[in-house]
Scaffold this active site. Structure first.
Site, short mmCIF file in Angstrom:
data_model
loop_
_atom_site.label_atom_id
_atom_site.label_comp_id
_atom_site.label_asym_id
_atom_site.label_seq_id
_atom_site.Cartn_x
_atom_site.Cartn_y
_atom_site.Cartn_z
CG ASP A 13 30.06 -12.97 102.21
OD1 ASP A 13 29.46 -12.72 101.14
OD2 ASP A 13 29.78 -12.39 103.26
CB SER A 14 31.58 -9.01 100.49
OG SER A 14 30.37 -9.12 101.22
CE1 TYR A 45 34.05 -7.23 98.19
CE2 TYR A 45 33.47 -9.12 96.82
CZ TYR A 45 34.40 -8.43 97.57
OH TYR A 45 35.68 -8.93 97.68
N GLY A 46 27.73 -5.09 97.54
CA GLY A 46 26.41 -4.99 96.91
C GLY A 46 26.14 -3.70 96.19
CB CYS A 76 29.22 -13.63 98.23
SG CYS A 76 28.96 -11.89 97.86
CG ASN A 77 22.94 -14.47 97.16
OD1 ASN A 77 22.24 -15.27 96.57
ND2 ASN A 77 23.16 -14.56 98.47
CB THR A 78 27.00 -9.32 95.55
OG1 THR A 78 25.95 -9.02 96.49
CG2 THR A 78 27.26 -8.11 94.70
CD GLU A 161 30.41 -6.93 106.62
OE1 GLU A 161 31.55 -6.60 106.95
OE2 GLU A 161 30.10 -8.11 106.38
CB CYS A 195 21.96 -10.77 100.65
SG CYS A 195 23.43 -10.07 101.44
CB THR A 196 25.37 -15.11 102.44
OG1 THR A 196 26.38 -14.14 102.14
CG2 THR A 196 25.19 -16.03 101.25
CG HIS A 197 25.97 -9.82 104.88
ND1 HIS A 197 26.69 -10.31 103.83
CD2 HIS A 197 26.84 -9.09 105.63
CE1 HIS A 197 27.95 -9.89 103.93
NE2 HIS A 197 28.06 -9.15 105.01
#
Ligand code: DGL
Length: 276
Positions: A13-14, A45-46, A76-78, A161, A195-197
């Site tokens: 993931d980012s 990254y988004g 990570c979806n992005t 983040e 979004c995995t966040h």
């Protein structure tokens, strides 16, 4: 070119978001070894361009391959939206056709037919995922006629983040994007956290979402889909080692990563720093 012997399953993931996927994957498949890589130094990254997300993701995947992974999950979806297909079609055939990279969008979309009654779906995701329309295209393929409202939530990843997911700033931005999405289509009965966040903001997202609307985090769906993949691909399954271990890599300061990651994983995390 890459180590031939079996190795851990790579999870990329980012930043911290992929930990929400890793947590569910480990719960579902505890026997395997995992190698997590968070590109925290270059997150988010988004809001980045297609080319940059592709380039960063390719570097990360190659790093995980060179550390022994035969199978990598883009948690990570992005990255799944902007880099997965190109990596599958143009990178793997050249670097190593026997290695595999899987994403998170398809397993999430597949479940929609079972959970939505109104067939009106809301997608909360990064600007990059929304602009790629990957969810809309995947939905159109599997469930033609289903109606999707795509809502970019640019402030949510930075809140996570920076460790501000529980702060009052988060309330403002969570309410704002959920309201905007629901106002755009009041018939929505299912909200995809694309979004995995975002599961790290789940309590607040729940608080501001109408009670009749189902919220769909991805962790369990991706974990189930991976279990199914390993069942259907015994040759790949044999390339995945099983000691029940997990190792963490980050491109940022390990101290910072460990303190937040420990919170998210609900178990101690000791990462190492790498450069991509
Ligand atoms: N967690 C990632 C996703 O699922 C990316 C977040 C970001 O770096 O913007 O889209």
């Amino acid at each position: 070119m890459y180590p031939a012997k079996p190795g851990p399953i790579g999870v990329f993931d980012s930043g911290y978001g992929g930990l929400t996927i890793l947590r569910e994957i480990r719960r579902r498949l505890p026997d395997y070894d995992y190698l997590y890589l968070g590109d925290n130094a270059r997150a988010p990254y988004g809001t980045r361009s297609f080319d940059i997300v592709y380039e960063f993701t390719r570097q990360a995947v190659e790093e995980l391959f060179s550390r022994g992974c035969h199978l990598v999950i883009l948690a990570c979806n992005t990255a799944s939206a902007k880099a997965l297909r190109t990596i599958q079609q143009h990178v793997l055939p050249i670097t190593d056709p026997d290695r595999r990279v899987l994403g998170v969008i398809r397993p999430t979309v597949e479940i929609l037919g079972k959970v939505s009654l109104t067939r009106h779906i809301g997608l909360l995701a990064t600007p990059g995922t929304v602009m790629s329309h990957s969810y809309a295209m995947e939905i159109e393929k599997i469930y033609p006629g289903m109606c999707i409202t795509e809502k970019a939530c640019p402030m949510w990843v930075p809140l996570v983040e920076t460790g501000e997911a529980d702060g009052p700033g988060a309330d403002y931005f969570v309410k704002k994007y959920v309201d905007e999405c629901m106002t755009a289509d009041p018939d929505i009965d299912t909200l995809i956290l694309g979004c995995t966040h975002y599961p790290l903001l789940l309590d607040k997202i729940r608080q501001y979402t109408p009670q009749n609307v189902r919220i769909l985090p991805q962790g369990e769906l991706v974990a189930e889909s991976l279990a199914d993949y390993l069942r259907r691909h015994p040759a790949m399954e044999r390339e995945c080692t099983k000691e029940g271990s997990v190792e963490f890599l980050t491109t940022e300061s390990p101290d910072k990563f460990d303190s937040l990651a420990t919170l998210f994983m609900q178990s101690p995390v000791a990462s190492s720093r790498i450069t991509l």
